[in-house]
Design a protein around this motif. Structure first.
Motif, PDB file in Angstrom:
ATOM      1  N   ALA A 114       0.831  -1.205   0.000  1.00  0.00           N
ATOM      2  CA  ALA A 114       0.000   0.000   0.000  1.00  0.00           C
ATOM      3  C   ALA A 114       0.868   1.257   0.000  1.00  0.00           C
ATOM      4  CB  ALA A 114      -0.931  -0.008   1.212  1.00  0.00           C
ATOM      5  N   ALA A 115       1.939   1.244   0.798  1.00  0.00           N
ATOM      6  CA  ALA A 115       2.834   2.402   0.830  1.00  0.00           C
ATOM      7  C   ALA A 115       3.542   2.589  -0.513  1.00  0.00           C
ATOM      8  CB  ALA A 115       3.857   2.234   1.955  1.00  0.00           C
ATOM      9  N   VAL A 116       3.980   1.482  -1.124  1.00  0.00           N
ATOM     10  CA  VAL A 116       4.663   1.574  -2.419  1.00  0.00           C
ATOM     11  C   VAL A 116       3.726   2.125  -3.482  1.00  0.00           C
ATOM     12  CG1 VAL A 116       5.700   0.208  -4.270  1.00  0.00           C
ATOM     13  CG2 VAL A 116       6.336  -0.225  -1.899  1.00  0.00           C
ATOM     14  N   ARG A 117       2.495   1.628  -3.516  1.00  0.00           N
ATOM     15  CA  ARG A 117       1.528   2.108  -4.507  1.00  0.00           C
ATOM     16  C   ARG A 117       1.198   3.581  -4.281  1.00  0.00           C
ATOM     17  NH1 ARG A 117      -1.876  -2.035  -6.833  1.00  0.00           N
ATOM     18  NH2 ARG A 117      -3.713  -0.758  -6.506  1.00  0.00           N
ATOM     19  N   TYR A 118       1.122   3.997  -3.020  1.00  0.00           N
ATOM     20  CA  TYR A 118       0.804   5.390  -2.721  1.00  0.00           C
ATOM     21  C   TYR A 118       1.899   6.321  -3.233  1.00  0.00           C
ATOM     22  CZ  TYR A 118       0.245   9.663   0.002  1.00  0.00           C
ATOM     23  OH  TYR A 118       0.144  10.970   0.382  1.00  0.00           O
ATOM     24  N   TYR A 119       3.151   6.013  -2.901  1.00  0.00           N
ATOM     25  CA  TYR A 119       4.240   6.897  -3.311  1.00  0.00           C
ATOM     26  C   TYR A 119       4.479   6.834  -4.821  1.00  0.00           C
ATOM     27  CZ  TYR A 119       5.352   7.839   1.547  1.00  0.00           C
ATOM     28  OH  TYR A 119       5.284   8.255   2.845  1.00  0.00           O
ATOM     29  N   GLU A 120       4.202   5.692  -5.421  1.00  0.00           N
ATOM     30  CA  GLU A 120       4.334   5.605  -6.876  1.00  0.00           C
ATOM     31  C   GLU A 120       3.276   6.461  -7.567  1.00  0.00           C
ATOM     32  OE1 GLU A 120       4.637   2.143 -10.358  1.00  0.00           O
ATOM     33  OE2 GLU A 120       4.226   1.620  -8.256  1.00  0.00           O
ATOM     34  N   SER A 121       2.054   6.417  -7.062  1.00  0.00           N
ATOM     35  CA  SER A 121       1.000   7.256  -7.646  1.00  0.00           C
ATOM     36  C   SER A 121       1.277   8.733  -7.405  1.00  0.00           C
ATOM     37  CB  SER A 121      -0.355   6.867  -7.060  1.00  0.00           C
ATOM     38  OG  SER A 121      -0.375   7.059  -5.654  1.00  0.00           O
ATOM     39  N   ARG A 122       1.848   9.061  -6.247  1.00  0.00           N
ATOM     40  CA  ARG A 122       2.217  10.453  -5.986  1.00  0.00           C
ATOM     41  C   ARG A 122       3.283  10.928  -6.976  1.00  0.00           C
ATOM     42  NH1 ARG A 122       0.114  14.501  -3.511  1.00  0.00           N
ATOM     43  NH2 ARG A 122       2.151  15.197  -2.769  1.00  0.00           N
ATOM     44  N   ALA A 123       4.205  10.049  -7.323  1.00  0.00           N
ATOM     45  CA  ALA A 123       5.242  10.416  -8.292  1.00  0.00           C
ATOM     46  C   ALA A 123       4.629  10.688  -9.665  1.00  0.00           C
ATOM     47  CB  ALA A 123       6.278   9.300  -8.379  1.00  0.00           C
ATOM     48  N   PHE A 124       3.686   9.853 -10.083  1.00  0.00           N
ATOM     49  CA  PHE A 124       3.028  10.083 -11.373  1.00  0.00           C
ATOM     50  C   PHE A 124       2.201  11.373 -11.351  1.00  0.00           C
ATOM     51  CE2 PHE A 124       3.484   5.370 -11.994  1.00  0.00           C
ATOM     52  CZ  PHE A 124       4.318   5.464 -13.089  1.00  0.00           C
ATOM     53  N   ALA A 125       1.521  11.633 -10.231  1.00  0.00           N
ATOM     54  CA  ALA A 125       0.741  12.870 -10.131  1.00  0.00           C
ATOM     55  C   ALA A 125       1.657  14.090 -10.171  1.00  0.00           C
ATOM     56  CB  ALA A 125      -0.086  12.866  -8.844  1.00  0.00           C
ATOM     57  N   GLY A 126       2.797  14.007  -9.491  1.00  0.00           N
ATOM     58  CA  GLY A 126       3.753  15.113  -9.557  1.00  0.00           C
ATOM     59  C   GLY A 126       4.303  15.313 -10.958  1.00  0.00           C
ATOM     60  N   LYS A 127       4.537  14.205 -11.665  1.00  0.00           N
ATOM     61  CA  LYS A 127       4.999  14.306 -13.052  1.00  0.00           C
ATOM     62  C   LYS A 127       3.947  14.967 -13.928  1.00  0.00           C
ATOM     63  CE  LYS A 127       8.046  13.361 -16.252  1.00  0.00           C
ATOM     64  NZ  LYS A 127       9.387  14.003 -16.246  1.00  0.00           N
ATOM     65  N   LEU A 128       2.685  14.653 -13.688  1.00  0.00           N
ATOM     66  CA  LEU A 128       1.606  15.268 -14.465  1.00  0.00           C
ATOM     67  C   LEU A 128       1.567  16.778 -14.247  1.00  0.00           C
ATOM     68  CD1 LEU A 128      -1.916  13.847 -14.979  1.00  0.00           C
ATOM     69  CD2 LEU A 128      -1.719  16.160 -14.104  1.00  0.00           C
ATOM     70  N   VAL A 129       1.677  17.202 -12.995  1.00  0.00           N
ATOM     71  CA  VAL A 129       1.668  18.641 -12.699  1.00  0.00           C
ATOM     72  C   VAL A 129       2.874  19.324 -13.342  1.00  0.00           C
ATOM     73  CG1 VAL A 129       1.814  20.335 -10.836  1.00  0.00           C
ATOM     74  CG2 VAL A 129       0.375  18.313 -10.563  1.00  0.00           C
ATOM     75  N   GLU A 130       4.023  18.681 -13.262  1.00  0.00           N
ATOM     76  CA  GLU A 130       5.236  19.256 -13.855  1.00  0.00           C
ATOM     77  C   GLU A 130       5.093  19.428 -15.365  1.00  0.00           C
ATOM     78  OE1 GLU A 130       9.837  17.838 -14.737  1.00  0.00           O
ATOM     79  OE2 GLU A 130       8.616  16.768 -13.257  1.00  0.00           O
ATOM     80  N   LEU A 131       4.557  18.422 -16.041  1.00  0.00           N
ATOM     81  CA  LEU A 131       4.406  18.503 -17.495  1.00  0.00           C
ATOM     82  C   LEU A 131       3.369  19.544 -17.897  1.00  0.00           C
ATOM     83  CD1 LEU A 131       4.556  14.698 -18.349  1.00  0.00           C
ATOM     84  CD2 LEU A 131       6.265  16.430 -18.919  1.00  0.00           C
ATOM     85  N   CYS A 132       2.289  19.658 -17.128  1.00  0.00           N
ATOM     86  CA  CYS A 132       1.284  20.677 -17.444  1.00  0.00           C
ATOM     87  C   CYS A 132       1.868  22.079 -17.313  1.00  0.00           C
ATOM     88  CB  CYS A 132       0.073  20.514 -16.525  1.00  0.00           C
ATOM     89  SG  CYS A 132      -0.972  19.093 -16.915  1.00  0.00           S
ATOM     90  N   ARG A 133       2.657  22.304 -16.282  1.00  0.00           N
ATOM     91  CA  ARG A 133       3.295  23.615 -16.123  1.00  0.00           C
ATOM     92  C   ARG A 133       4.294  23.881 -17.247  1.00  0.00           C
ATOM     93  NH1 ARG A 133       4.520  23.248  -9.577  1.00  0.00           N
ATOM     94  NH2 ARG A 133       2.377  23.665  -8.881  1.00  0.00           N
ATOM     95  N   SER A 134       5.053  22.852 -17.607  1.00  0.00           N
ATOM     96  CA  SER A 134       6.025  23.022 -18.684  1.00  0.00           C
ATOM     97  C   SER A 134       5.332  23.310 -20.012  1.00  0.00           C
ATOM     98  CB  SER A 134       6.883  21.759 -18.792  1.00  0.00           C
ATOM     99  OG  SER A 134       7.806  21.868 -19.850  1.00  0.00           O
ATOM    100  N   LEU A 135       4.251  22.593 -20.281  1.00  0.00           N
ATOM    101  CA  LEU A 135       3.504  22.843 -21.516  1.00  0.00           C
ATOM    102  C   LEU A 135       2.946  24.261 -21.557  1.00  0.00           C
ATOM    103  CD1 LEU A 135       1.470  19.582 -22.243  1.00  0.00           C
ATOM    104  CD2 LEU A 135       2.983  20.773 -23.822  1.00  0.00           C
ATOM    105  N   ALA A 136       2.421  24.717 -20.422  1.00  0.00           N
ATOM    106  CA  ALA A 136       1.847  26.065 -20.379  1.00  0.00           C
ATOM    107  C   ALA A 136       2.918  27.123 -20.631  1.00  0.00           C
ATOM    108  CB  ALA A 136       1.168  26.294 -19.036  1.00  0.00           C
ATOM    109  N   THR A 137       4.085  26.974 -20.012  1.00  0.00           N
ATOM    110  CA  THR A 137       5.150  27.963 -20.221  1.00  0.00           C
ATOM    111  C   THR A 137       5.670  27.926 -21.655  1.00  0.00           C
ATOM    112  OG1 THR A 137       6.747  26.339 -19.372  1.00  0.00           O
ATOM    113  CG2 THR A 137       5.874  27.946 -17.814  1.00  0.00           C
ATOM    114  N   HIS A 138       5.791  26.721 -22.229  1.00  0.00           N
ATOM    115  CA  HIS A 138       6.229  26.637 -23.622  1.00  0.00           C
ATOM    116  C   HIS A 138       5.219  27.281 -24.560  1.00  0.00           C
ATOM    117  CE1 HIS A 138       9.080  22.991 -22.861  1.00  0.00           C
ATOM    118  NE2 HIS A 138       9.614  24.148 -22.516  1.00  0.00           N
ATOM    119  N   CYS A 139       3.947  27.046 -24.289  1.00  0.00           N
ATOM    120  CA  CYS A 139       2.911  27.615 -25.151  1.00  0.00           C
ATOM    121  C   CYS A 139       2.920  29.145 -25.082  1.00  0.00           C
ATOM    122  CB  CYS A 139       1.554  27.061 -24.737  1.00  0.00           C
ATOM    123  SG  CYS A 139       0.182  27.632 -25.755  1.00  0.00           S
ATOM    124  N   VAL A 140       3.040  29.670 -23.861  1.00  0.00           N
ATOM    125  CA  VAL A 140       3.060  31.128 -23.710  1.00  0.00           C
ATOM    126  C   VAL A 140       4.324  31.718 -24.324  1.00  0.00           C
ATOM    127  CG1 VAL A 140       3.142  32.992 -22.009  1.00  0.00           C
ATOM    128  CG2 VAL A 140       1.590  31.074 -21.673  1.00  0.00           C
TER     129      VAL A 140
END
Length: 319
Positions: A114-140
């Motif tokens: 359960a702990a491994v799955r939680y931290y793995e999902s947190r890593a993917f969620a953080g990656k999603l936020v990072e990519l969305c911010r990067s896409l927004a800055t590139h677009c602007v």
């Protein structure tokens, strides 16, 4: 500016809708030993509806078994404890000990997974936020210098902002709330996204389409437009990976064999404890009552021979 103005005007209502769909994580003070034991945290951290039926069944069994033992005690139908019963209860207790050991190992493994799955999902969620911010800055940065690019740029930014909401809706298996995208997409776009079978893929396809149209409309050279589109397209592709990782965790439960064995051992342990301990307790009470009765009898008749001797001496002549 119309897009930004609309975002600012609907900010409070949109944030209120998002907060209503998000309870927030269970937080505690790591430096305080007793902070994690607060009742309100325990109620939020545990899904009691999952264990309600097994708990009620075990409680009902314990109550029924206790009532039966009490009735047998009151009616004096409970046989005295002999060597065979003691050996039987001891063997059952030893078997229950092995069940408890196996259950402990399985529960430890489950908590670890359960702990491994939680931290793995947190890593993917953080990656999603990072990519969305990067896409927004590139677009602007790449687009919007010319007036004909502003509309396409805003369209691309809208779908970037809608993408995390679509991922949340898809992982939860719900359609979503229109108010969460208020001011970002218009009503037709919101309904189109919510009616899609796979909302994240729908948003990503809209992003690619908007990026392609921007690269075609730009007044820069073909090489610059192609390079810009390639950078943005690669980041959109990375969003597929972040969403796919969370989707894999969400759709992949623990192995069925493992869950079956763990639940079986838990039920055996919960059922076996009252079956073993209640007869032992009843027999223990019988022994205590018997010992107490014997002690009272000995105390009552302790001076009986002396009193008899005095009576005999008084009955003799000259006594």
């Amino acid at each position: 500016m119309n897009f930004v103005t609309r975002l600012l005007d609907t900010h409070k209502e949109r944030v209120a809708a998002l907060r209503g769909a998000w309870e927030g994580p269970v937080t505690y003070d790591p430096s305080n030993f007793f902070d994690a034991m607060k009742p309100q945290l325990a109620l939020r951290a545990h899904q009691y509806e999952i264990i309600a039926i097994p708990w009620m069944a075990t409680t009902a069994l314990t109550i029924a078994w206790t009532s039966l033992i009490k009735i047998l005690e009151l009616l004096n139908f409970l046989p005295p404890q002999d060597v065979a019963q003691q050996e039987g209860l001891t063997s059952l207790e030893n078997s229950l000990t092995w069940v408890q050991i196996c259950m402990t190992f399985l529960l430890t493994f489950r908590l670890n997974r359960a702990a491994v799955r939680y931290y793995e999902s947190r890593a993917f969620a953080g990656k999603l936020v990072e990519l969305c911010r990067s896409l927004a800055t590139h677009c602007v940065t790449y687009y919007g210098e010319e007036e004909e690019e502003e509309e396409g740029r805003d369209e691309f930014l809208r779908w970037i902002m809608a993408y995390p909401v679509s991922v949340k809706n898809y992982l939860r298996g719900e359609e979503g709330n229109e108010r969460e995208l208020l001011g970002i997409l218009d009503h037709a776009q919101i309904r189109g996204m919510m009616e899609a079978k796979h909302q994240p893929l729908y948003c990503l396809s809209k992003m690619r389409s908007a990026a392609y149209q921007l690269s075609c409309r730009t007044g820069r050279g073909d090489v610059m437009a192609a390079m810009t589109y390639q950078v943005i397209s690669n980041e959109v592709t990375s969003l597929y990976g972040a969403m796919g990782g969370m989707e894999r965790i969400n759709n992949t439960p623990l192995p069925w064999v493992y869950v079956t064995h763990l639940r079986l051992l838990v039920m055996i342990f919960c059922i076996g404890v009252p079956i073993i301990e209640l007869p032992r307790e009843a027999q223990r009470r019988q022994v205590e009552i018997r010992n107490s009765t014997c002690a009272k009898s000995k105390k009552k008749w302790r001076h009986f021979p002396t009193q008899c001797g005095k009576a005999e001496s008084k009955s003799k002549p000259g006594g």
